[in-house]
Design a protein around this motif. Structure first.
Motif, PDB file in Angstrom:
ATOM      1  N   LEU A 529       0.840  -1.202   0.000  1.00 48.63           N
ATOM      2  CA  LEU A 529       0.000   0.000   0.000  1.00 48.63           C
ATOM      3  C   LEU A 529       0.870   1.245   0.000  1.00 48.63           C
ATOM      4  O   LEU A 529       1.869   1.312   0.730  1.00 48.63           O
ATOM      5  CB  LEU A 529      -0.904   0.038   1.231  1.00 48.63           C
ATOM      6  CG  LEU A 529      -1.893  -1.102   1.448  1.00 48.63           C
ATOM      7  CD1 LEU A 529      -2.782  -0.790   2.654  1.00 48.63           C
ATOM      8  CD2 LEU A 529      -2.727  -1.342   0.215  1.00 48.63           C
ATOM      9  N   LEU A 530       0.460   2.227  -0.801  1.00 45.83           N
ATOM     10  CA  LEU A 530       1.054   3.559  -0.732  1.00 45.83           C
ATOM     11  C   LEU A 530       0.011   4.487  -0.122  1.00 45.83           C
ATOM     12  O   LEU A 530      -1.056   4.718  -0.713  1.00 45.83           O
ATOM     13  CB  LEU A 530       1.458   4.060  -2.120  1.00 45.83           C
ATOM     14  CG  LEU A 530       1.994   5.499  -2.181  1.00 45.83           C
ATOM     15  CD1 LEU A 530       3.259   5.655  -1.314  1.00 45.83           C
ATOM     16  CD2 LEU A 530       2.271   5.925  -3.620  1.00 45.83           C
ATOM     17  N   VAL A 556       3.640   8.643   2.610  1.00 45.60           N
ATOM     18  CA  VAL A 556       4.256   9.918   2.217  1.00 45.60           C
ATOM     19  C   VAL A 556       3.288  11.045   2.562  1.00 45.60           C
ATOM     20  O   VAL A 556       2.077  10.841   2.691  1.00 45.60           O
ATOM     21  CB  VAL A 556       4.587   9.956   0.714  1.00 45.60           C
ATOM     22  CG1 VAL A 556       5.682   8.945   0.367  1.00 45.60           C
ATOM     23  CG2 VAL A 556       3.335   9.705  -0.128  1.00 45.60           C
ATOM     24  N   LEU A 557       3.842  12.284   2.675  1.00 45.98           N
ATOM     25  CA  LEU A 557       3.050  13.437   3.130  1.00 45.98           C
ATOM     26  C   LEU A 557       2.568  14.352   2.008  1.00 45.98           C
ATOM     27  O   LEU A 557       1.967  15.394   2.285  1.00 45.98           O
ATOM     28  CB  LEU A 557       3.870  14.254   4.125  1.00 45.98           C
ATOM     29  CG  LEU A 557       4.091  13.601   5.498  1.00 45.98           C
ATOM     30  CD1 LEU A 557       5.170  14.337   6.282  1.00 45.98           C
ATOM     31  CD2 LEU A 557       2.781  13.568   6.271  1.00 45.98           C
ATOM     32  N   ALA A 562       4.638  11.026  -3.483  1.00 42.92           N
ATOM     33  CA  ALA A 562       4.088   9.766  -3.973  1.00 42.92           C
ATOM     34  C   ALA A 562       4.567   9.477  -5.390  1.00 42.92           C
ATOM     35  O   ALA A 562       4.983   8.347  -5.719  1.00 42.92           O
ATOM     36  CB  ALA A 562       2.564   9.810  -3.924  1.00 42.92           C
ATOM     37  N   LEU A 563       4.519  10.500  -6.267  1.00 42.83           N
ATOM     38  CA  LEU A 563       4.977  10.314  -7.647  1.00 42.83           C
ATOM     39  C   LEU A 563       6.476  10.023  -7.685  1.00 42.83           C
ATOM     40  O   LEU A 563       6.941   9.188  -8.488  1.00 42.83           O
ATOM     41  CB  LEU A 563       4.646  11.562  -8.474  1.00 42.83           C
ATOM     42  CG  LEU A 563       3.153  11.827  -8.722  1.00 42.83           C
ATOM     43  CD1 LEU A 563       2.965  13.160  -9.439  1.00 42.83           C
ATOM     44  CD2 LEU A 563       2.529  10.696  -9.538  1.00 42.83           C
ATOM     45  N   LEU A 593      -1.246   9.024 -11.688  1.00 42.97           N
ATOM     46  CA  LEU A 593      -0.967   7.609 -11.440  1.00 42.97           C
ATOM     47  C   LEU A 593      -1.567   6.730 -12.539  1.00 42.97           C
ATOM     48  O   LEU A 593      -0.931   5.764 -12.988  1.00 42.97           O
ATOM     49  CB  LEU A 593      -1.524   7.196 -10.081  1.00 42.97           C
ATOM     50  CG  LEU A 593      -0.840   7.798  -8.841  1.00 42.97           C
ATOM     51  CD1 LEU A 593      -1.593   7.411  -7.585  1.00 42.97           C
ATOM     52  CD2 LEU A 593       0.626   7.357  -8.748  1.00 42.97           C
ATOM     53  N   ARG A 594      -2.771   7.049 -12.971  1.00 44.51           N
ATOM     54  CA  ARG A 594      -3.402   6.249 -14.020  1.00 44.51           C
ATOM     55  C   ARG A 594      -2.695   6.433 -15.366  1.00 44.51           C
ATOM     56  O   ARG A 594      -2.738   5.542 -16.220  1.00 44.51           O
ATOM     57  CB  ARG A 594      -4.881   6.623 -14.139  1.00 44.51           C
ATOM     58  CG  ARG A 594      -5.731   6.075 -12.993  1.00 44.51           C
ATOM     59  CD  ARG A 594      -5.878   4.553 -13.116  1.00 44.51           C
ATOM     60  NE  ARG A 594      -6.557   3.977 -11.972  1.00 44.51           N
ATOM     61  CZ  ARG A 594      -7.887   3.955 -11.820  1.00 44.51           C
ATOM     62  NH1 ARG A 594      -8.663   4.491 -12.737  1.00 44.51           N
ATOM     63  NH2 ARG A 594      -8.406   3.405 -10.751  1.00 44.51           N
ATOM     64  N   GLU A 595      -2.082   7.604 -15.567  1.00 43.75           N
ATOM     65  CA  GLU A 595      -1.295   7.775 -16.798  1.00 43.75           C
ATOM     66  C   GLU A 595      -0.096   6.830 -16.797  1.00 43.75           C
ATOM     67  O   GLU A 595       0.311   6.326 -17.850  1.00 43.75           O
ATOM     68  CB  GLU A 595      -0.828   9.229 -16.914  1.00 43.75           C
ATOM     69  CG  GLU A 595      -1.946  10.211 -17.227  1.00 43.75           C
ATOM     70  CD  GLU A 595      -1.481  11.657 -17.156  1.00 43.75           C
ATOM     71  OE1 GLU A 595      -0.292  11.881 -16.786  1.00 43.75           O
ATOM     72  OE2 GLU A 595      -2.286  12.560 -17.465  1.00 43.75           O
ATOM     73  N   ARG A 596       0.471   6.578 -15.610  1.00 40.42           N
ATOM     74  CA  ARG A 596       1.610   5.672 -15.494  1.00 40.42           C
ATOM     75  C   ARG A 596       1.164   4.213 -15.530  1.00 40.42           C
ATOM     76  O   ARG A 596       1.839   3.355 -16.088  1.00 40.42           O
ATOM     77  CB  ARG A 596       2.380   5.964 -14.196  1.00 40.42           C
ATOM     78  CG  ARG A 596       3.166   7.272 -14.251  1.00 40.42           C
ATOM     79  CD  ARG A 596       3.575   7.711 -12.847  1.00 40.42           C
ATOM     80  NE  ARG A 596       4.531   8.811 -12.837  1.00 40.42           N
ATOM     81  CZ  ARG A 596       4.214  10.085 -13.064  1.00 40.42           C
ATOM     82  NH1 ARG A 596       2.952  10.392 -13.342  1.00 40.42           N
ATOM     83  NH2 ARG A 596       5.146  11.017 -13.025  1.00 40.42           N
TER      84      ARG A 596
END
Length: 649
Positions: A529-530, A556-557, A562-563, A593-596
């Motif tokens: 999980l992130l 992460v904050l 996150a990226l 995220l969905r682009e990645r």
């Protein structure tokens, strides 16, 4: 040689050339004529003798009968003096001053003729005629004005003149008001307080009075008047009367009142909106605090000894946190930022299903009645929130009836047209109402009743959020909340809700396979999980809950972190991200995220109902504050929506 007395008088008359002096028979025939008459009229004695003096009048005056009227006035009054146009022998006109004195026989007093004296006063006539014309023009001007009431008052305030405008505005004819006191036109209350006399006194002292107020027409209707009273004085400064001008400005007054009401409504709307924004912000921060409290308390349960007292204290702490969560939901409801699940609801069935709860909550002193029509359309509403709002309104009604009373709940269907009091878009609505017999509210209280934390129940007896929550629910559901109340006559709260479309889904989707036991909350397979949240307390609490359920967690904050983690090859199976973060919100992070990885499961956590319209598909919503069970369900739902994903990295 001596001259007789009669001859002396004849010579004297003949010698006068500035005045026409001649003798008239009782019927107006000329029987004597002096040199002044010859000079004045341009006729010799031979030409004038025996003719009627009416020949010197203009054709207009002869047609009006003025010559005969002059003789009659002289006989009646003993003398007649007049000014007017007279004719020369060549037909030209001159302005004459004429005096007629009747002559009577000394023995019996019968009329024997008239002595006529005339003077050509044309030299002074232009100024007099100009004055006369000016006065006539002024009279015609005043009489011709119809938008203003212009009239004269005597020194005591009684009407001395009346124009057409006064008749049109006030409705009285001139003969009905002449000599009447002008205070009769004032509204009864102002007249009883002596306002007319005060206004007249101001004009008498200062020279002018100007003001506005209600006045009354002959038919009893009222109008808003703009009034000016000017003092009139003679050459010695003595007050001889007043000139009064009145104008009907009712339309202007109404426009000003409407503008004032609109401004007040705008102010109230802006105030409510500001309070809503503030409330929503406070609720968001409060949600984050509750997340940390509730999450950690749940985790502590596993580590506390099983002795009754520690467990009781933990349960009390969790109960307090849950009450705080309910409070934030009310605050978010007022701010119209709570997450709703609207579906078609039959209000009579909803109220019937709450009957036992209402009776227990309100107590035996409150008699509950219902009033529903046989046929009532379904409304589109979140049933759980509607039940909570209805319970809050019922409790408010109970608290308003300290000695007990009747509380009635009912509904009716109604078509709302343009200009309706609700200001809703035209369409079909259902009005649900709750009415009590309590102490009621004044206008000042009504204006503040829907503000969060405003209460009249006293310290410690209410949060002031029940009515504001119902208000927010109605607004967020496309409806409206209205209050009707008067001190001592109870209160009626109306919630207007849109009718549900016939094709709307009436079933609430059920969650199958929800774990019922804390022991079942374990990851079925090892997942990475992130977790992304800008609040470190919330992040640490969420990480602890996820780790306790067996997930491999990285926190992460910020979205940028996150990226960076993913771009650096970090392993991620599911992302759980907060929405409201500075810089980049969770919805935008989800898009990146969905682009990645188009198949990446993503959970979007938020305490707000409002989210961007362009969300990426297949996001799972997670409401704040949430517990372990909520988190577990959201992660499971996210996996189920997009299936098993390839590992990133």
């Amino acid at each position: 040689m001596s001259i007789s007395g009669e001859s002396k008088y004849r010579l004297l008359v003949e010698a006068i050339t500035d005045y026409a002096i001649y003798y008239l028979e009782p019927d107006g025939r000329i029987t004597s004529w002096n040199a002044g008459a010859e000079r004045c009229y341009g006729l010799s004695a031979a030409q004038a003798m025996g003719d009627n003096f009416a020949r010197f009048y203009t054709s207009e005056d002869r047609a009006a009968g003025l010559p005969a009227q002059a003789l009659e006035a002289a006989v009646r009054d003993g003398r007649h003096e007049s000014h007017g146009w007279r004719l020369h022998s060549d037909g030209s006109r001159f302005w004459a001053q004429v005096v007629l004195d009747p002559i009577r026989d000394e023995s019996d007093g019968h009329l024997v003729g008239f002595a006529a004296i005339a003077r050509d006063s044309s030299k002074g006539q232009p100024a007099e005629e100009a004055l006369r014309r000016s006065q006539e023009q002024l009279r015609l001007l005043v009489q011709g004005v119809r938008d203003y009431a212009i009239y004269m008052l005597d020194p005591d305030g009684c009407v001395a003149s009346w124009n057409a405008g006064a008749e049109r505005i006030k409705g009285y004819r001139e003969e009905e008001v002449l000599g009447k006191y002008f205070g009769n036109f004032y509204a009864e209350q102002d007249a009883s307080l002596g306002q007319p006399a005060r206004n007249l006194a101001i004009a008498r002292e200062k020279g002018v009075y100007e003001g506005e107020g209600w006045r009354t027409r002959k038919d009893g209707t009222r109008f808003w008047a703009h009034v000016v009273i000017d003092r009139l004085t003679d050459d010695n400064g003595k007050v001889v009367g007043f000139a009064k001008i009145t104008r009907d400005v009712t339309e202007k007054k109404q426009a000003e009142d409407e503008l004032l009401a609109t401004r007040e409504a705008l102010f109230q709307s802006q105030k409510t909106e500001s309070i809503g924004q503030l409330t929503g912000g406070v609720a968001h921060d409060f949600n984050n605090l509750l997340m940390a409290v509730m999450g950690n308390l749940e985790l502590l349960r596993k580590w506390l000894p099983s002795a009754p007292r520690p467990q009781m204290l933990l349960d009390n702490a969790l109960a307090g946190a849950q009450r705080g969560a309910a409070l934030t939901q009310r605050m978010l409801a007022f701010a119209r930022r709570q997450e709703l699940h609207p579906r078609p609801v039959e209000l009579p069935l909803l109220v019937h299903g709450m009957a036992d709860l209402l009776r227990r909550s309100l107590g035996p002193e409150i008699r509950i009645g219902t009033s529903f029509p046989l046929q009532l359309p379904k409304v589109l509403i979140d049933s759980n929130q509607m039940e909570l709002a209805l319970l809050n309104l019922a409790v408010n009604g109970r608290d308003a009836m300290s000695g007990g009373g009747r509380l009635e709940i009912g509904a009716r269907g109604e078509y709302v047209a343009e200009g309706h009091s609700t200001a809703l878009p035209p369409g079909e609505y259902v009005c649900l109402w709750v009415a009590d017999e309590g102490h009621g509210m004044d206008n000042a209280t009504i204006n503040r009743a829907t503000e969060p934390f405003f209460t009249t129940k006293g310290v410690g007896k209410g949060t002031g959020l029940g009515l504001s929550m119902a208000y927010g629910l109605a607004e967020q559901s496309g409806g409206r909340l209205l209050l009707q109340s008067q001190p001592g006559r109870g209160t009626t709260v109306e919630i207007w809700l849109p009718v549900a479309a016939a094709h709307a889904d009436a079933q609430q989707p059920a969650a199958a396979g929800d774990p019922q036991d804390e022991g079942e909350l374990q990851a079925s397979e090892p997942l990475s999980l992130l977790l992304v949240d800008d609040d470190d307390l919330v992040l640490l609490s969420t990480m602890a809950m996820a780790e306790d359920m067996g997930y491999d967690v990285h926190g992460v904050l910020s979205a940028e972190e996150a990226l960076a983690f993913i771009d650096a090859g970090g392993q991620v199976d599911v992302v759980v991200t907060d929405q409201a973060m500075p810089g980049m919100p969770g919805s935008r992070l989800a898009r990146h995220l969905r682009e990645r990885n188009p198949g990446l499961p993503i959970v979007l956590a938020s305490g707000y109902a409002e989210l961007p319209m362009d969300l990426v598909p297949d996001l799972v919503r997670l409401g704040k504050p949430f517990n372990k069970r909520d988190l577990y369900r959201a992660i499971s739902d996210a996996q189920g929506q997009v299936g098993v994903t390839d590992e990133i990295g």
